[in-house]
Design an enzyme around this catalytic site. Structure first.
Site, PDB file in Angstrom:
ATOM      1  N   ASP A  37       0.871  -1.176   0.000  1.00  0.00           N
ATOM      2  CA  ASP A  37       0.000   0.000   0.000  1.00  0.00           C
ATOM      3  C   ASP A  37       0.903   1.220   0.000  1.00  0.00           C
ATOM      4  O   ASP A  37       1.506   1.566   1.018  1.00  0.00           O
ATOM      5  CB  ASP A  37      -0.899  -0.022   1.238  1.00  0.00           C
ATOM      6  CG  ASP A  37      -1.781   1.212   1.343  1.00  0.00           C
ATOM      7  OD1 ASP A  37      -1.747   2.066   0.418  1.00  0.00           O
ATOM      8  OD2 ASP A  37      -2.503   1.338   2.349  1.00  0.00           O
ATOM      9  N   ALA A  61      -1.763   3.789  -9.529  1.00  0.00           N
ATOM     10  CA  ALA A  61      -2.576   5.005  -9.641  1.00  0.00           C
ATOM     11  C   ALA A  61      -4.044   4.670  -9.470  1.00  0.00           C
ATOM     12  O   ALA A  61      -4.473   3.534  -9.689  1.00  0.00           O
ATOM     13  CB  ALA A  61      -2.363   5.680 -10.995  1.00  0.00           C
ATOM     14  N   TYR A 126      -9.434  13.611 -10.934  1.00  0.00           N
ATOM     15  CA  TYR A 126      -8.332  12.745 -11.362  1.00  0.00           C
ATOM     16  C   TYR A 126      -7.141  13.585 -11.811  1.00  0.00           C
ATOM     17  O   TYR A 126      -6.006  13.370 -11.368  1.00  0.00           O
ATOM     18  CB  TYR A 126      -8.800  11.828 -12.489  1.00  0.00           C
ATOM     19  CG  TYR A 126      -7.687  11.058 -13.159  1.00  0.00           C
ATOM     20  CD1 TYR A 126      -6.982  10.074 -12.468  1.00  0.00           C
ATOM     21  CD2 TYR A 126      -7.325  11.319 -14.478  1.00  0.00           C
ATOM     22  CE1 TYR A 126      -5.947   9.373 -13.080  1.00  0.00           C
ATOM     23  CE2 TYR A 126      -6.293  10.616 -15.097  1.00  0.00           C
ATOM     24  CZ  TYR A 126      -5.618   9.651 -14.396  1.00  0.00           C
ATOM     25  OH  TYR A 126      -4.597   8.958 -15.000  1.00  0.00           O
TER      26      TYR A 126
END
Length: 293
Positions: A37, A61, A126
């Site tokens: 992570d 991503a 984003y």
């Protein structure tokens, strides 16, 4: 060469693993999001300190562009905080970080191709989170290469090519946006570019750190891209007929996140510095049977 790869289950990540498995003289660790992570700085520091890579390639991503409009915290955690953790860890051991970014950092309203120093005005969560990631990486580690790319596709995961082939099996016609333009980019070509840059860095060639653009040529609309896919699919007997497609405008197909109308990236700088040529996306469509399923 020792490479730590994050995001190994994504499109670019999977292509990188395939190529790294066949690269002599390279030791690597490839980790997916379940194995590392990147938003956990302690876990990042532990693996980087233990493995001591020359290069960290961040292919992780949050790329669900529309979901990002609601998953704001998650987008920034993965697209900004995670890359920052990796960059800080790289800086601590003197490694270089290669980080993948996107055309979405631009407004998409420029005439002509975007170059690296054009103004960044992202129009979506984003895009904003990816720009924040670029800034965080650059500030945390001097030895950084940020690769902005666009319209990524491959045999792996979910992407435009695979979606078109899947939809063609169940529909007689499709409507495709014809007023957004960019350069489709094969993930395998991105992987090759990243490995070529990594080799140059490890060989201590005179590398200019910073931002580079890398995408495919020629530039086309989504409609043009779809048309090429279907023509190739028919010629390769992947589809029994050429799909009927209708060009539509962006206004006819609204989405939660605003897409750049112009995603044309100029890849001149990366060619001059590393000898890397734009992705040959038409060539990457010559074996479409591997995109099925």
């Amino acid at each position: 060469m020792k490479i730590l790869l994050t995001g190994s289950s994504g499109q670019v990540g999977r292509c990188l693993v395939e190529k790294l498995n066949n690269t002599i003289g390279t030791e690597f660790i490839a980790l997916n999001r379940n194995e590392l992570d990147i938003t956990d700085s302690i876990s990042v520091d532990k693996i980087v300190t233990s493995f001591q890579p020359n290069v960290i390639i961040n292919a992780a991503a949050h790329t669900a562009v529309d979901r990002a409009e609601e998953e704001v915290e998650l987008s920034y955690a993965i697209n900004r905080d995670g890359p920052e953790n990796l960059a800080k860890a790289a800086a601590r051991i003197g490694a270089t970080i290669l980080h993948i970014s996107t055309d979405y950092v631009f407004a998409g309203d420029k005439d002509g191709e975007y170059v690296e120093n054009d103004e960044t005005v992202p129009q979506s969560v984003y895009g904003k989170s990816k720009l924040a990631g670029e800034i965080a990486v650059a500030e945390a580690c001097h030895r950084h290469i940020i690769i902005r790319t666009a319209w990524v596709f491959s045999e792996h995961g979910g992407n435009f090519v695979k979606s078109m082939l899947r939809l063609a099996e169940s529909r007689d016609a499709l409507s495709i946006v014809a007023d957004q333009f960019g350069g489709p980019t094969y993930a395998g070509d991105i992987a090759d570019a990243l490995l070529q840059i990594s080799a140059a860095i490890v060989k201590e060639k005179n590398v200019e750190f910073g931002i580079y653009h890398y995408s495919g040529m020629p530039h086309v609309s989504w409609y043009d891209f779809a048309n090429t896919i279907f023509i190739e699919a028919k010629e390769q007997d992947v589809l029994k007929k050429v799909m009927a497609i209708n060009p539509i405008t962006t206004a006819v197909y609204p989405t939660p996140a605003k897409r750049p109308v112009n995603s044309k990236l100029n890849s001149g700088k990366i060619n001059i510095q590393f000898g890397i040529v734009p992705s040959n996306w038409p060539l990457a469509l010559k074996n479409l049977k591997h995109y099925m399923g």
